[in-house]
Design an enzyme around this catalytic site. Structure first.
Site, PDB file in Angstrom:
ATOM      1  N   SER A 163      -6.468   1.217  -8.142  1.00 23.37           N
ATOM      2  CA  SER A 163      -5.125   1.261  -8.698  1.00 23.37           C
ATOM      3  C   SER A 163      -5.145   1.801 -10.116  1.00 23.37           C
ATOM      4  O   SER A 163      -6.108   1.572 -10.857  1.00 23.37           O
ATOM      5  CB  SER A 163      -4.551  -0.166  -8.700  1.00 23.37           C
ATOM      6  OG  SER A 163      -3.379  -0.245  -9.480  1.00 23.37           O
ATOM      7  N   LYS A 184      -9.712  -5.145  -9.168  1.00 20.35           N
ATOM      8  CA  LYS A 184      -9.862  -3.713  -8.862  1.00 20.35           C
ATOM      9  C   LYS A 184     -10.971  -3.104  -9.709  1.00 20.35           C
ATOM     10  O   LYS A 184     -11.797  -2.336  -9.221  1.00 20.35           O
ATOM     11  CB  LYS A 184      -8.540  -2.976  -9.081  1.00 20.35           C
ATOM     12  CG  LYS A 184      -7.485  -3.285  -8.046  1.00 20.35           C
ATOM     13  CD  LYS A 184      -7.964  -2.962  -6.636  1.00 20.35           C
ATOM     14  CE  LYS A 184      -6.983  -3.379  -5.573  1.00 20.35           C
ATOM     15  NZ  LYS A 184      -7.495  -3.149  -4.200  1.00 20.35           N
ATOM     16  N   TYR A 226      -5.544  -9.719 -10.846  1.00 23.30           N
ATOM     17  CA  TYR A 226      -5.502  -8.704  -9.780  1.00 23.30           C
ATOM     18  C   TYR A 226      -6.097  -7.393 -10.289  1.00 23.30           C
ATOM     19  O   TYR A 226      -6.984  -6.817  -9.666  1.00 23.30           O
ATOM     20  CB  TYR A 226      -4.066  -8.454  -9.297  1.00 23.30           C
ATOM     21  CG  TYR A 226      -3.959  -7.160  -8.535  1.00 23.30           C
ATOM     22  CD1 TYR A 226      -3.417  -6.023  -9.134  1.00 23.30           C
ATOM     23  CD2 TYR A 226      -4.449  -7.055  -7.246  1.00 23.30           C
ATOM     24  CE1 TYR A 226      -3.373  -4.821  -8.452  1.00 23.30           C
ATOM     25  CE2 TYR A 226      -4.403  -5.864  -6.548  1.00 23.30           C
ATOM     26  CZ  TYR A 226      -3.865  -4.741  -7.168  1.00 23.30           C
ATOM     27  OH  TYR A 226      -3.822  -3.545  -6.494  1.00 23.30           O
TER      28      TYR A 226
HETATM   29  P1  NAD Z   1      -0.346  -4.828   1.876  1.00 23.48           P
HETATM   30  O1  NAD Z   1      -0.357  -6.228   1.426  1.00 23.48           O
HETATM   31  O2  NAD Z   1       0.839  -4.273   2.551  1.00 23.48           O
HETATM   32  O3  NAD Z   1      -1.606  -4.546   2.826  1.00 23.48           O
HETATM   33  C1  NAD Z   1      -2.812  -5.244   2.661  1.00 23.48           C
HETATM   34  C2  NAD Z   1      -3.181  -5.789   4.028  1.00 23.48           C
HETATM   35  O4  NAD Z   1      -4.434  -6.447   3.940  1.00 23.48           O
HETATM   36  C3  NAD Z   1      -2.162  -6.805   4.550  1.00 23.48           C
HETATM   37  O5  NAD Z   1      -1.767  -6.435   5.856  1.00 23.48           O
HETATM   38  C4  NAD Z   1      -2.934  -8.124   4.563  1.00 23.48           C
HETATM   39  O6  NAD Z   1      -2.546  -8.954   5.650  1.00 23.48           O
HETATM   40  C5  NAD Z   1      -4.370  -7.648   4.684  1.00 23.48           C
HETATM   41  N1  NAD Z   1      -5.384  -8.553   4.105  1.00 23.48           N
HETATM   42  C6  NAD Z   1      -5.397  -9.094   2.866  1.00 23.48           C
HETATM   43  N2  NAD Z   1      -6.502  -9.854   2.711  1.00 23.48           N
HETATM   44  C7  NAD Z   1      -7.216  -9.766   3.876  1.00 23.48           C
HETATM   45  C8  NAD Z   1      -8.427 -10.324   4.342  1.00 23.48           C
HETATM   46  N3  NAD Z   1      -9.150 -11.155   3.588  1.00 23.48           N
HETATM   47  N4  NAD Z   1      -8.838 -10.023   5.600  1.00 23.48           N
HETATM   48  C9  NAD Z   1      -8.105  -9.199   6.394  1.00 23.48           C
HETATM   49  N5  NAD Z   1      -6.939  -8.637   6.010  1.00 23.48           N
HETATM   50  C10 NAD Z   1      -6.504  -8.926   4.766  1.00 23.48           C
HETATM   51  O7  NAD Z   1      -0.694  -3.959   0.577  1.00 23.48           O
HETATM   52  P2  NAD Z   1      -0.597  -2.379   0.348  1.00 23.48           P
HETATM   53  O8  NAD Z   1       0.547  -2.127  -0.572  1.00 23.48           O
HETATM   54  O9  NAD Z   1      -0.687  -1.667   1.640  1.00 23.48           O
HETATM   55  O10 NAD Z   1      -1.936  -2.132  -0.498  1.00 23.48           O
HETATM   56  C11 NAD Z   1      -3.127  -1.753   0.155  1.00 23.48           C
HETATM   57  C12 NAD Z   1      -4.207  -1.625  -0.893  1.00 23.48           C
HETATM   58  O11 NAD Z   1      -3.784  -0.714  -1.914  1.00 23.48           O
HETATM   59  C13 NAD Z   1      -4.526  -2.941  -1.614  1.00 23.48           C
HETATM   60  O12 NAD Z   1      -5.925  -3.000  -1.846  1.00 23.48           O
HETATM   61  C14 NAD Z   1      -3.789  -2.812  -2.945  1.00 23.48           C
HETATM   62  O13 NAD Z   1      -4.428  -3.548  -3.963  1.00 23.48           O
HETATM   63  C15 NAD Z   1      -3.898  -1.334  -3.187  1.00 23.48           C
HETATM   64  N6  NAD Z   1      -2.832  -0.813  -4.042  1.00 23.48           N
HETATM   65  C16 NAD Z   1      -1.529  -1.013  -3.698  1.00 23.48           C
HETATM   66  C17 NAD Z   1      -0.517  -0.519  -4.543  1.00 23.48           C
HETATM   67  C18 NAD Z   1       0.922  -0.732  -4.208  1.00 23.48           C
HETATM   68  O14 NAD Z   1       1.771  -0.624  -5.109  1.00 23.48           O
HETATM   69  N7  NAD Z   1       1.266  -0.995  -2.963  1.00 23.48           N
HETATM   70  C19 NAD Z   1      -0.839   0.178  -5.706  1.00 23.48           C
HETATM   71  C20 NAD Z   1      -2.201   0.369  -6.015  1.00 23.48           C
HETATM   72  C21 NAD Z   1      -3.198  -0.135  -5.172  1.00 23.48           C
HETATM   73  C1  WQD Z   2       7.941  -0.382 -11.639  1.00 24.09           C
HETATM   74  C2  WQD Z   2       8.936  -0.357 -12.788  1.00 24.09           C
HETATM   75  C3  WQD Z   2       9.342  -2.491 -13.788  1.00 24.09           C
HETATM   76  C4  WQD Z   2      11.275  -4.388 -10.380  1.00 24.09           C
HETATM   77  C5  WQD Z   2       2.863  -2.822  -9.774  1.00 24.09           C
HETATM   78  C6  WQD Z   2       1.511  -3.431 -10.019  1.00 24.09           C
HETATM   79  C7  WQD Z   2       0.434  -2.422  -9.751  1.00 24.09           C
HETATM   80  C8  WQD Z   2       0.605  -1.828  -8.374  1.00 24.09           C
HETATM   81  C9  WQD Z   2       1.984  -1.246  -8.210  1.00 24.09           C
HETATM   82  C10 WQD Z   2      -0.905  -2.957  -6.872  1.00 24.09           C
HETATM   83  C11 WQD Z   2       8.516  -1.233 -13.952  1.00 24.09           C
HETATM   84  C12 WQD Z   2      10.603  -1.951 -13.136  1.00 24.09           C
HETATM   85  C13 WQD Z   2      10.632  -3.478 -11.196  1.00 24.09           C
HETATM   86  C14 WQD Z   2      12.601  -4.767 -10.689  1.00 24.09           C
HETATM   87  C15 WQD Z   2      12.558  -3.312 -12.587  1.00 24.09           C
HETATM   88  N1  WQD Z   2       0.339  -2.795  -7.366  1.00 24.09           N
HETATM   89  N2  WQD Z   2      11.270  -2.945 -12.277  1.00 24.09           N
HETATM   90  N3  WQD Z   2      13.203  -4.207 -11.798  1.00 24.09           N
HETATM   91  O1  WQD Z   2       4.718  -2.842 -12.220  1.00 24.09           O
HETATM   92  O2  WQD Z   2       4.376  -0.316 -12.161  1.00 24.09           O
HETATM   93  O3  WQD Z   2       3.030  -1.773 -10.676  1.00 24.09           O
HETATM   94  O4  WQD Z   2       2.923  -2.307  -8.457  1.00 24.09           O
HETATM   95  O5  WQD Z   2      -1.884  -2.345  -7.152  1.00 24.09           O
HETATM   96  O6  WQD Z   2      -0.822  -3.051  -9.864  1.00 24.09           O
HETATM   97  O7  WQD Z   2       1.434  -3.787 -11.381  1.00 24.09           O
HETATM   98  O8  WQD Z   2       5.448  -1.450 -10.218  1.00 24.09           O
HETATM   99  O9  WQD Z   2       7.482  -1.492  -8.847  1.00 24.09           O
HETATM  100  O10 WQD Z   2       6.743  -3.643 -10.011  1.00 24.09           O
HETATM  101  O11 WQD Z   2       7.698  -1.765 -11.354  1.00 24.09           O
HETATM  102  O12 WQD Z   2      13.118  -2.815 -13.589  1.00 24.09           O
HETATM  103  O13 WQD Z   2      13.239  -5.615  -9.996  1.00 24.09           O
HETATM  104  O14 WQD Z   2      10.187  -0.881 -12.321  1.00 24.09           O
HETATM  105  O15 WQD Z   2       9.636  -3.096 -15.031  1.00 24.09           O
HETATM  106  O16 WQD Z   2       8.892  -0.602 -15.148  1.00 24.09           O
HETATM  107  P1  WQD Z   2       4.428  -1.613 -11.450  1.00 24.09           P
HETATM  108  P2  WQD Z   2       6.867  -2.161 -10.026  1.00 24.09           P
END
Ligand code: NAD
Ligand code: WQD
Length: 346
Positions: free
Chosen positions: A123, A154, A150
């Site tokens: 991330s 990562k 969190y």
């Molecule tokens: P998500 O929660 O939709 O998907 C993660 C999946 O992993 C879920 O289905 C959950 O049930 C499963 N899971 C969690 N722990 C587990 C375990 N111990 N064993 C088996 N399954 C397990 O999340 P996502 O948004 O699809 O994110 C996927 C990956 O991308 C994550 O590693 C997250 O940290 C990373 N990521 C997400 C974002 C975002 O904004 N969505 C941003 C950056 C990085």
């Molecule tokens: C985006 C912008 C908020 C909600 C997070 C995690 C990051 C990654 C992605 C896992 C920000 C604003 C949000 C709301 C708002 N996840 N906002 N009202 O914070 O950039 O990243 O999700 O890896 O680790 O930190 O994403 O969508 O929460 O916020 O104004 O109800 O929208 O302040 O500026 P963020 P977000």
């Protein structure tokens, strides 16, 4: 066969579809802690192929190892993790155990069973708030002290991956640092499905427009940005999914410079919260009720990706626009609430 951990989740389900449509056999492993089993049915509906599915916890070392005996795994895309920043502050041990132990179990079994390739979900949160001279942020920008447990998982997982790969010549891997994934598959059969009150902007916008939330709060209007609201690099989940296919295939053909690489996955364009709202209103035709309130604790002001390295070294460029993202997010929200959820509850 490609093991997609967390493949019932948001990004994993979209990547599974892309892998299947590229001709790969996929094994989805998911403990359904943040997803629903019927996502597998909907993946099948989109791709015409049902992925193999094992409901299990990747923290269970023995069960992970048994997977490698049962299935001919040739590569792994590791999405499974706990990912809620706020929850990680309340429950750090759950996050360290889940996110670190799962990865370590996979790496141990990869080494034991001769599986070479892994793609890891990282991330942009590892960058914290880049300094002005580090924006747009490149892969060489300094990794900052994590702002949450969190984010720290990562960072530590990237180090575990790097160190393990360097200790074992038969391993290679890539960490993909996602910026802000949003949007949904064009079919609206899969998409982001936050459990409870959404923390992220896009699902909060779509749920507000759906009438499920009273009104959107914009966290902060006094940042040092053109319109005072935070800037992020929003990237369509389908662009993200395609990047995983490219990364996996590049690694399996072994044409990266080093055995451990990391790439930013962003569009290279930053969008403010108000710009996202404007795009959503334009694409949905819905008027969004929102108010600008105080800043949210822990938010960084602005970040967006410098994409040259991903474009040239990874051979991937995002293609979809912010309007594509908001339009697909809205189509998914409507279809889920008007069709899929009632069907599941019937
Ligand atoms: P998500 O929660 O939709 O998907 C993660 C999946 O992993 C879920 O289905 C959950 O049930 C499963 N899971 C969690 N722990 C587990 C375990 N111990 N064993 C088996 N399954 C397990 O999340 P996502 O948004 O699809 O994110 C996927 C990956 O991308 C994550 O590693 C997250 O940290 C990373 N990521 C997400 C974002 C975002 O904004 N969505 C941003 C950056 C990085
Ligand atoms: C985006 C912008 C908020 C909600 C997070 C995690 C990051 C990654 C992605 C896992 C920000 C604003 C949000 C709301 C708002 N996840 N906002 N009202 O914070 O950039 O990243 O999700 O890896 O680790 O930190 O994403 O969508 O929460 O916020 O104004 O109800 O929208 O302040 O500026 P963020 P977000």
């Amino acid at each position: 066969m490609i093991l997609v951990t967390g493949g019932a989740g948001y990004i994993g389900s979209h990547t599974t579809v892309v892998l299947q449509q590229a001709g790969y056999e996929v094994l989805v492993v998911d403990n359904l802690s943040n997803s629903e089993a019927n996502v597998i049915d909907r993946i099948e509906k989109i791709s015409g192929k049902r992925p193999a599915f094992e409901e299990m916890d990747l923290v269970d070392t023995a069960k992970v190892d048994a997977l490698f005996t049962k299935y001919p795994i040739e590569g792994i895309i590791h999405f499974a993790a706990s990912k809620a920043v706020g929850e990680s502050v309340q429950k750090p041990l759950l996050y360290y155990r889940n996110n670190l132990q799962s990865l370590m179990n996979l790496l141990e079994s990869m080494n034991k069973h001769g599986v070479k390739n892994i793609v890891f979900s990282s991330s942009c949160t590892v960058y914290g708030q880049p300094t002005e001279d580090n924006l747009p942020v490149t892969e060489n920008a300094p990794v900052q002290v994590a702002l949450s447990p969190y984010g720290n998982t990562k960072q530590v997982c990237e180090e575990i991956l790097r160190d393990t790969i360097y200790a074992h010549e038969n391993l290679q891997g890539v960490a993909l640092r996602y910026f802000n994934p949003v949007g949904a598959h064009e079919s609206a059969l899969i998409g982001e499905l936050p459990i409870g009150v959404p923390q992220n902007l896009m699902p909060f916008i779509t749920q507000t427009a759906m009438g499920l939330r009273q009104g959107l709060k914009v966290f902060g209007g006094d940042y040092q940005t053109p319109d005072g609201t935070c800037i992020r690099d929003y990237i369509h989940v389908m662009d993200l999914a395609k990047a995983h296919l490219i990364a996996l295939e590049r690694f399996m053909k072994s044409n990266f410079k080093k055995r451990f690489e990391w790439f930013n996955l962003g569009t290279g364009t930053g969008s403010s919260v108000l710009e996202v709202i404007q795009s959503f209103e334009k694409m949905s035709g819905e008027q969004l009720a929102y108010e600008i309130v105080d800043r949210r604790e822990g938010d960084i002001e602005q970040i967006w990706a410098e994409t040259t390295i991903a474009n040239e070294e990874l051979g991937w460029t995002s293609e979809l626009t912010l309007d594509d993202m908001t339009a697909s997010a809205w189509k998914w929200e409507k279809y889920y609430n008007e069709v899929l959820k009632p069907q599941a509850e019937a």
